[in-house]
Design a protein around this motif. Structure first.
Motif, PDB file in Angstrom:
ATOM      1  N   PRO A 165      -6.333  12.423  11.346  1.00 27.85           N
ATOM      2  CA  PRO A 165      -6.016  13.239  10.165  1.00 27.85           C
ATOM      3  C   PRO A 165      -4.683  12.868   9.513  1.00 27.85           C
ATOM      4  O   PRO A 165      -4.455  13.146   8.341  1.00 27.85           O
ATOM      5  N   ILE A 166      -3.807  12.235  10.292  1.00 23.15           N
ATOM      6  CA  ILE A 166      -2.483  11.875   9.775  1.00 23.15           C
ATOM      7  C   ILE A 166      -2.565  10.673   8.816  1.00 23.15           C
ATOM      8  O   ILE A 166      -1.663  10.444   8.021  1.00 23.15           O
ATOM      9  N   SER A 167      -3.680   9.935   8.870  1.00 21.96           N
ATOM     10  CA  SER A 167      -3.778   8.705   8.074  1.00 21.96           C
ATOM     11  C   SER A 167      -3.629   8.976   6.577  1.00 21.96           C
ATOM     12  O   SER A 167      -3.046   8.171   5.852  1.00 21.96           O
ATOM     13  N   LYS A 168      -4.147  10.122   6.124  1.00 22.77           N
ATOM     14  CA  LYS A 168      -4.011  10.447   4.702  1.00 22.77           C
ATOM     15  C   LYS A 168      -2.558  10.713   4.344  1.00 22.77           C
ATOM     16  O   LYS A 168      -2.116  10.418   3.232  1.00 22.77           O
ATOM     17  N   LEU A 169      -1.796  11.241   5.306  1.00 23.71           N
ATOM     18  CA  LEU A 169      -0.383  11.488   5.067  1.00 23.71           C
ATOM     19  C   LEU A 169       0.384  10.182   4.895  1.00 23.71           C
ATOM     20  O   LEU A 169       1.386  10.127   4.181  1.00 23.71           O
ATOM     21  N   VAL A 170      -0.084   9.109   5.561  1.00 22.57           N
ATOM     22  CA  VAL A 170       0.557   7.808   5.419  1.00 22.57           C
ATOM     23  C   VAL A 170       0.511   7.367   3.960  1.00 22.57           C
ATOM     24  O   VAL A 170       1.499   6.865   3.421  1.00 22.57           O
ATOM     25  N   TYR A 171      -0.630   7.597   3.312  1.00 24.94           N
ATOM     26  CA  TYR A 171      -0.744   7.250   1.885  1.00 24.94           C
ATOM     27  C   TYR A 171       0.190   8.114   1.041  1.00 24.94           C
ATOM     28  O   TYR A 171       0.877   7.611   0.145  1.00 24.94           O
ATOM     29  N   ILE A 172       0.232   9.416   1.343  1.00 23.70           N
ATOM     30  CA  ILE A 172       1.082  10.319   0.565  1.00 23.70           C
ATOM     31  C   ILE A 172       2.555   9.956   0.734  1.00 23.70           C
ATOM     32  O   ILE A 172       3.313   9.869  -0.239  1.00 23.70           O
ATOM     33  N   PHE A 173       2.969   9.701   1.978  1.00 24.36           N
ATOM     34  CA  PHE A 173       4.370   9.358   2.233  1.00 24.36           C
ATOM     35  C   PHE A 173       4.714   7.992   1.639  1.00 24.36           C
ATOM     36  O   PHE A 173       5.827   7.789   1.146  1.00 24.36           O
ATOM     37  N   SER A 174       3.768   7.061   1.685  1.00 27.03           N
ATOM     38  CA  SER A 174       4.000   5.748   1.065  1.00 27.03           C
ATOM     39  C   SER A 174       4.162   5.905  -0.438  1.00 27.03           C
ATOM     40  O   SER A 174       5.004   5.240  -1.058  1.00 27.03           O
ATOM     41  N   THR A 175       3.345   6.793  -1.029  1.00 27.15           N
ATOM     42  CA  THR A 175       3.458   7.065  -2.465  1.00 27.15           C
ATOM     43  C   THR A 175       4.831   7.616  -2.812  1.00 27.15           C
ATOM     44  O   THR A 175       5.488   7.159  -3.762  1.00 27.15           O
ATOM     45  N   LEU A 176       5.286   8.588  -2.041  1.00 27.20           N
ATOM     46  CA  LEU A 176       6.603   9.183  -2.291  1.00 27.20           C
ATOM     47  C   LEU A 176       7.717   8.144  -2.110  1.00 27.20           C
ATOM     48  O   LEU A 176       8.686   8.110  -2.878  1.00 27.20           O
ATOM     49  N   LYS A 177       7.561   7.273  -1.101  1.00 27.41           N
ATOM     50  CA  LYS A 177       8.552   6.224  -0.861  1.00 27.41           C
ATOM     51  C   LYS A 177       8.645   5.290  -2.056  1.00 27.41           C
ATOM     52  O   LYS A 177       9.740   4.958  -2.536  1.00 27.41           O
ATOM     53  N   VAL A 178       7.476   4.879  -2.575  1.00 22.89           N
ATOM     54  CA  VAL A 178       7.462   3.957  -3.709  1.00 22.89           C
ATOM     55  C   VAL A 178       7.997   4.638  -4.966  1.00 22.89           C
ATOM     56  O   VAL A 178       8.687   4.011  -5.776  1.00 22.89           O
ATOM     57  N   ILE A 179       7.694   5.923  -5.123  1.00 15.97           N
ATOM     58  CA  ILE A 179       8.197   6.659  -6.287  1.00 15.97           C
ATOM     59  C   ILE A 179       9.713   6.537  -6.388  1.00 15.97           C
ATOM     60  O   ILE A 179      10.264   6.311  -7.478  1.00 15.97           O
ATOM     61  N   PHE A 180      10.396   6.665  -5.259  1.00 17.00           N
ATOM     62  CA  PHE A 180      11.856   6.672  -5.299  1.00 17.00           C
ATOM     63  C   PHE A 180      12.454   5.268  -5.203  1.00 17.00           C
ATOM     64  O   PHE A 180      13.651   5.096  -5.415  1.00 17.00           O
ATOM     65  N   GLN A 181      11.640   4.258  -4.938  1.00 13.85           N
ATOM     66  CA  GLN A 181      12.132   2.883  -4.895  1.00 13.85           C
ATOM     67  C   GLN A 181      11.759   2.078  -6.130  1.00 13.85           C
ATOM     68  O   GLN A 181      12.483   1.176  -6.543  1.00 13.85           O
ATOM     69  N   PHE A 182      10.635   2.416  -6.718  1.00 14.48           N
ATOM     70  CA  PHE A 182      10.090   1.620  -7.820  1.00 14.48           C
ATOM     71  C   PHE A 182      10.895   1.823  -9.100  1.00 14.48           C
ATOM     72  O   PHE A 182      11.239   2.941  -9.462  1.00 14.48           O
ATOM     73  N   LYS A 183      11.187   0.730  -9.776  1.00 15.08           N
ATOM     74  CA  LYS A 183      11.922   0.796 -11.042  1.00 15.08           C
ATOM     75  C   LYS A 183      11.001   0.351 -12.170  1.00 15.08           C
ATOM     76  O   LYS A 183      10.595  -0.822 -12.225  1.00 15.08           O
ATOM     77  N   PRO A 184      10.631   1.267 -13.073  1.00 18.06           N
ATOM     78  CA  PRO A 184       9.702   0.928 -14.150  1.00 18.06           C
ATOM     79  C   PRO A 184      10.272  -0.127 -15.091  1.00 18.06           C
ATOM     80  O   PRO A 184      11.483  -0.210 -15.304  1.00 18.06           O
ATOM     81  N   VAL A 185       9.381  -0.936 -15.648  1.00 19.34           N
ATOM     82  CA  VAL A 185       9.739  -1.887 -16.697  1.00 19.34           C
ATOM     83  C   VAL A 185       8.772  -1.673 -17.854  1.00 19.34           C
ATOM     84  O   VAL A 185       7.691  -1.097 -17.684  1.00 19.34           O
ATOM     85  N   ALA A 186       9.156  -2.119 -19.023  1.00 24.36           N
ATOM     86  CA  ALA A 186       8.322  -1.925 -20.210  1.00 24.36           C
ATOM     87  C   ALA A 186       6.996  -2.673 -20.075  1.00 24.36           C
ATOM     88  O   ALA A 186       6.952  -3.792 -19.567  1.00 24.36           O
ATOM     89  N   PHE A 187       5.926  -2.018 -20.520  1.00 27.77           N
ATOM     90  CA  PHE A 187       4.585  -2.616 -20.538  1.00 27.77           C
ATOM     91  C   PHE A 187       4.142  -2.815 -21.988  1.00 27.77           C
ATOM     92  O   PHE A 187       4.303  -1.919 -22.816  1.00 27.77           O
ATOM     93  N   THR A 188       3.574  -3.961 -22.254  1.00 26.25           N
ATOM     94  CA  THR A 188       2.827  -4.158 -23.488  1.00 26.25           C
ATOM     95  C   THR A 188       1.354  -4.162 -23.112  1.00 26.25           C
ATOM     96  O   THR A 188       0.903  -4.992 -22.326  1.00 26.25           O
ATOM     97  N   VAL A 189       0.611  -3.193 -23.630  1.00 29.75           N
ATOM     98  CA  VAL A 189      -0.806  -3.048 -23.289  1.00 29.75           C
ATOM     99  C   VAL A 189      -1.650  -3.463 -24.484  1.00 29.75           C
ATOM    100  O   VAL A 189      -1.589  -2.856 -25.556  1.00 29.75           O
ATOM    101  N   ILE A 190      -2.406  -4.511 -24.295  1.00 31.37           N
ATOM    102  CA  ILE A 190      -3.279  -5.043 -25.341  1.00 31.37           C
ATOM    103  C   ILE A 190      -4.700  -4.581 -25.045  1.00 31.37           C
ATOM    104  O   ILE A 190      -5.271  -4.902 -24.004  1.00 31.37           O
ATOM    105  N   GLU A 191      -5.251  -3.798 -25.961  1.00 32.63           N
ATOM    106  CA  GLU A 191      -6.624  -3.332 -25.828  1.00 32.63           C
ATOM    107  C   GLU A 191      -7.458  -3.959 -26.935  1.00 32.63           C
ATOM    108  O   GLU A 191      -6.954  -4.768 -27.727  1.00 32.63           O
ATOM    109  N   GLU A 192      -8.720  -3.592 -26.992  1.00 36.94           N
ATOM    110  CA  GLU A 192      -9.583  -4.098 -28.057  1.00 36.94           C
ATOM    111  C   GLU A 192      -9.165  -3.479 -29.388  1.00 36.94           C
ATOM    112  O   GLU A 192      -9.355  -2.301 -29.628  1.00 36.94           O
ATOM    113  N   GLY A 193      -8.547  -4.278 -30.240  1.00 35.63           N
ATOM    114  CA  GLY A 193      -8.194  -3.807 -31.572  1.00 35.63           C
ATOM    115  C   GLY A 193      -6.854  -3.123 -31.698  1.00 35.63           C
ATOM    116  O   GLY A 193      -6.483  -2.701 -32.801  1.00 35.63           O
TER     117      GLY A 193
END
Length: 305
Positions: A165-193
Motif C-alpha cells: 500500500p505504501i507504493s502509491k505514497l512513493v509516487y506522491i512523495f516523488s511528485t512533491l519532491k520534484v515540485i520543490f526541485q523543478f524549475k519551470p522554463v518557457a514553453f512554445t506549444v505549436i498546435e494545429e493552426g
C-alpha cells in the motif's frame, strides 16, 4: 491460438505467480496457447516483434503486466491490423486498463480475453525528440511529469515498497519532491493552426487516455479511441498551487482552474529553452529541448469486455 507475453517481475513477482495460476486454467480447458516470459535480454518489444512480424492471419496476444509492458509490446508489434490485444493488469499503475472504467479479478480478465464481447480500436501516438522516438498508448510528456517518472523509476523506496500500500505514497512523495526541485522554463506549444507561449508552465502532458501516474485524471475527457489527443498544461510558478492542482487532478477537478490549459488535437510540438526529461507511458525517452507528439494512422484492437 492465443499468445501470452508475461512480465514475471511485475509487482514484485506477481506476474510469474499469476501466470502459473492462469496457465492451469488454460491447460485444464485444453486451450491452445503459446507464451514467453520477458527477461532483461528479451524484452516484451522483442517478443512482440517475433510473434507479429510474419503474420498472415489474425491472432490474439494477452499481456500479463503493467503499463510499461504494454508500451514495450506496442513498440515491438508489426502488422497491427492482424493483432488483437488483451490485458491482464498486474503493474504498479495500470492506468491503461483503468481507462476501461471497471476492475475485475485476474481470472475474469483471462475470461474476457478468451471470450471477448467488446473490442475497441485504440489510437496510438508517437513521441519524437532529439534523443529518440517511441510510441505510446496512455500518455507522453516533457518536463515536470517526465521528471516525476524519472524520479519514481530511480527511487530506492519504489523497489523496497513495491506491491505494498505504501507504493502509491512513493509516487506522491516523488511528485512533491520534484515540485520543490523543478524549475519551470518557457514553453512554445505549436498546435494545429496556432502557437501559444507559456511563460511559467510547470506541467504538460499529451493524453490518449484519461489517467497517468496511478489514477491521476489529468485529461478527464480523453478516451483513447476517439481519434484525437487531449493536452493539459498547468501554467503557474506557484509550487503550492501546483501541488494543490495536482491533488485536484486525481478527481479531474483541476480543469476548472484558470491556470490550467486544456486542448485537443492530432499534433503537438513543444519547444523549451533547456533540455528536459521526456517520457512515453512512464518510460524514459531521454532529455531534449523539443518534442513532437503525433497521432498515428495505425490503431490497435483492444479487448475491453
Amino acid at each position: 491460438m492465443i499468445y501470452f507475453i508475461i512480465n514475471p517481475n511485475a509487482s514484485s513477482g506477481l506476474g510469474e505467480k499469476t501466470w502459473e495460476e492462469l496457465k492451469k486454467i488454460l491447460d485444464n480447458r485444453k486451450i491452445e496457447y503459446d507464451f514467453a516470459l520477458t527477461t532483461r535480454e528479451k524484452r516484451a518489444d522483442f517478443i512482440a516483434d517475433e510473434i507479429s512480424k510474419n503474420l498472415v492471419k489474425p491472432i490474439t496476444i494477452g499481456i500479463i503486466g503493467g503499463d510499461g509492458t504494454i508500451n514495450e509490446v506496442i513498440n515491438g508489434l508489426k502488422n497491427f491490423d492482424l493483432v488483437t490485444l488483451g490485458v491482464i493488469p498486474i503493474g504498479s499503475g495500470n492506468d491503461f486498463v483503468r481507462s476501461y472504467g471497471y476492475k475485475t479479478s485476474l481470472q475474469n480478465y483471462l475470461e474476457i480475453i478468451l471470450s471477448p464481447k467488446k473490442i475497441l480500436n485504440y489510437n496510438i501516438g508517437k513521441t519524437k525528440n532529439s534523443f529518440s522516438e517511441r510510441k505510446f498508448i496512455v500518455s507522453s510528456g516533457i518536463g515536470f511529469d517526465a521528471q516525476i517518472t524519472y524520479t519514481v523509476n530511480n527511487s530506492k523506496f519504489r523497489k523496497i515498497f513495491k506491491n505494498t500500500p505504501i507504493s502509491k505514497l512513493v509516487y506522491i512523495f516523488s511528485t512533491l519532491k520534484v515540485i520543490f526541485q523543478f524549475k519551470p522554463v518557457a514553453f512554445t506549444v505549436i498546435e494545429e493552426g496556432k502557437t501559444n507561449i507559456f511563460n511559467s508552465p510547470f506541467f504538460s502532458v499529451i493524453m490518449n487516455t484519461p489517467y497517468e501516474g496511478k489514477g491521476v485524471k489529468f485529461c478527464p475527457d480523453a478516451k483513447g479511441y476517439d481519434d484525437i489527443f487531449d493536452f493539459c498544461i498547468i501554467n503557474t510558478r506557484n509550487k503550492f498551487k501546483l501541488a494543490f492542482l495536482t491533488l485536484r487532478a486525481f478527481s479531474g477537478k483541476h480543469v476548472k482552474s484558470k491556470d490550467v490549459y486544456i486542448s485537443k488535437g492530432k499534433y503537438f510540438k513543444i519547444e523549451t529553452s533547456k533540455e528536459l526529461h521526456c517520457h512515453t507511458d512512464g518510460e524514459q525517452v531521454g532529455k531534449s529541448n523539443w518534442a513532437e507528439f503525433i497521432l498515428l494512422k495505425e490503431k490497435i484492437k483492444i479487448i475491453v469486455k
